[in-house]
Design an enzyme around this catalytic site. Structure first.
Site, PDB file in Angstrom:
ATOM      1  N   SER A  42      -3.563  13.494   8.281  1.00 50.10           N
ATOM      2  CA  SER A  42      -2.954  14.006   7.064  1.00 50.10           C
ATOM      3  C   SER A  42      -3.471  15.426   6.800  1.00 50.10           C
ATOM      4  CB  SER A  42      -3.234  13.051   5.894  1.00 50.10           C
ATOM      5  OG  SER A  42      -2.378  13.328   4.808  1.00 50.10           O
ATOM      6  N   GLU A  59       4.336  14.219  11.891  1.00 49.70           N
ATOM      7  CA  GLU A  59       4.453  13.069  10.998  1.00 49.70           C
ATOM      8  C   GLU A  59       4.350  13.583   9.571  1.00 49.70           C
ATOM      9  OE1 GLU A  59       1.982  11.410   8.865  1.00 49.70           O
ATOM     10  OE2 GLU A  59       0.589  13.069   9.148  1.00 49.70           O
ATOM     11  N   HIS A 110       1.113   7.960   8.286  1.00 52.79           N
ATOM     12  CA  HIS A 110       0.848   7.218   7.056  1.00 52.79           C
ATOM     13  C   HIS A 110       1.549   5.861   7.127  1.00 52.79           C
ATOM     14  CE1 HIS A 110       0.104  11.423   6.013  1.00 52.79           C
ATOM     15  NE2 HIS A 110      -0.567  11.015   4.952  1.00 52.79           N
TER      16      HIS A 110
END
Length: 309
Positions: A108, A206, A276
């Site tokens: 992330s 992502e 995630h």
């Protein structure tokens, strides 16, 4: 530059270089590391809170430097993402990191650190689930746990349809270093000294909670910056909850990917449970990998070398 593999009984460090972690989930994650026969050292400033940051830039950098410098710490796990790592990269001691290569793990917002550390030092890092974001939650998937084994023994990571269904957007096979991570963080590096290098690489993307028009915007910026065209292949990870947020007309996320990648001329494969999501499959970043739409697979070379006994 490969970090050394872990040995049972090794000590790891947990830092919070971005947002404040959920302390309850963080504490719950310690059982998982104990099960791996690892000791845990929490960074001294781990519980600091400064708005949306886990303490000031100075204390977060101090914790990172301390963990890299400490010879007893064999791996560094980021507690969670959120926001804040881009604020740190210009003041990191990359010489210190180069002299003390060790496993560095997160995803992330940690994407910014992965890119900066790899491109400044050559250190292989790991994209994987984090203590407070994933490991300490009750829904942490057993399949996610299996991929921590790669930290103890140099092992190829093979991702095929035995893990999840994969969809071909453009056919082909390509080899290159696997780089990337969170799409919005990749884009935020453009125009900086830490701009991601995708030349002859396999680019992993992502994201989470972004509507399709925002994903379109990010891919458009990467295209204009010629980051997509020079890559050898595209690995599309999980885009959790990336759906239209209101009732206005919208492309679907699938239509966005088709528009950007259907005619790109390099292999593009989507459906990887990387990001995630649960399960969340861990992979090293910076090692060579093979992406094949013919076998619908991604094979990534080991991210560690044999540790010293």
């Amino acid at each position: 530059m490969l970090p050394q593999a872990l040995q049972p009984g090794d000590q790891i460090g947990i830092v919070a270089p971005a947002s404040p972690p959920n302390l309850s989930h963080l504490n719950s994650s310690l059982t998982f590391f104990k099960k791996l026969n690892l000791k845990v050292k929490l960074a001294p400033n781990l519980k600091c809170v400064d708005g949306y940051l886990a303490g000031s830039d100075e204390v977060r950098i101090s914790d990172l430097h301390m963990m890299f410098e400490d010879p007893d710490i064999k791996a560094i796990f980021c507690a969670c993402g959120g926001y804040g790592t881009s604020r740190l990269v210009s003041n990191l001691d990359y010489n210190l990191i180069s002299q003390n290569p060790k496993i560095f793990w997160g995803y992330s917002d940690i994407t910014y650190l992965h890119t900066a550390i790899r491109q400044q030092t050559g250190l292989i890092t790991f994209h994987g689930p984090m203590p407070a974001s994933d490991i300490g939650k009750s829904n942490f998937n057993p399949q996610s746990e299996l991929f921590f084994k790669q930290l103890f023994l140099p092992t190829n990571v093979t991702y095929d349809e035995s893990i999840s269904p994969l969809t071909v957007i453009h056919e082909g096979e390509a080899t290159g270093e696997l780089v990337g991570g969170n799409l919005s963080l990749i884009v935020s590096s453009l125009g900086t000294p830490y701009e991601i290098n995708t030349q002859n690489k396999l680019l992993l993307i992502e994201d989470v909670d972004e509507p399709p028009y925002r994903i379109d915007s990010y891919l458009s910026q990467l295209k204009h910056a010629e980051k997509l065209q020079v890559a050898n292949g595209i690995v599309i990870g999980d885009f959790h909850n990336c759906t239209p947020k209101d009732q206005r007309p919208s492309w679907s996320l699938t239509e966005v990917f088709q528009d950007y990648f259907q005619e790109i001329g390099i292999p593009v494969l989507k459906g990887f449970k990387i990001g995630h999501c649960q399960p969340h499959i861990s992979i090293p970043l910076g090692t060579k990998a093979i992406l094949s739409t013919h076998t619908k697979s991604l094979i990534v070379q080991p991210g560690v070398k044999e540790g010293q006994v």
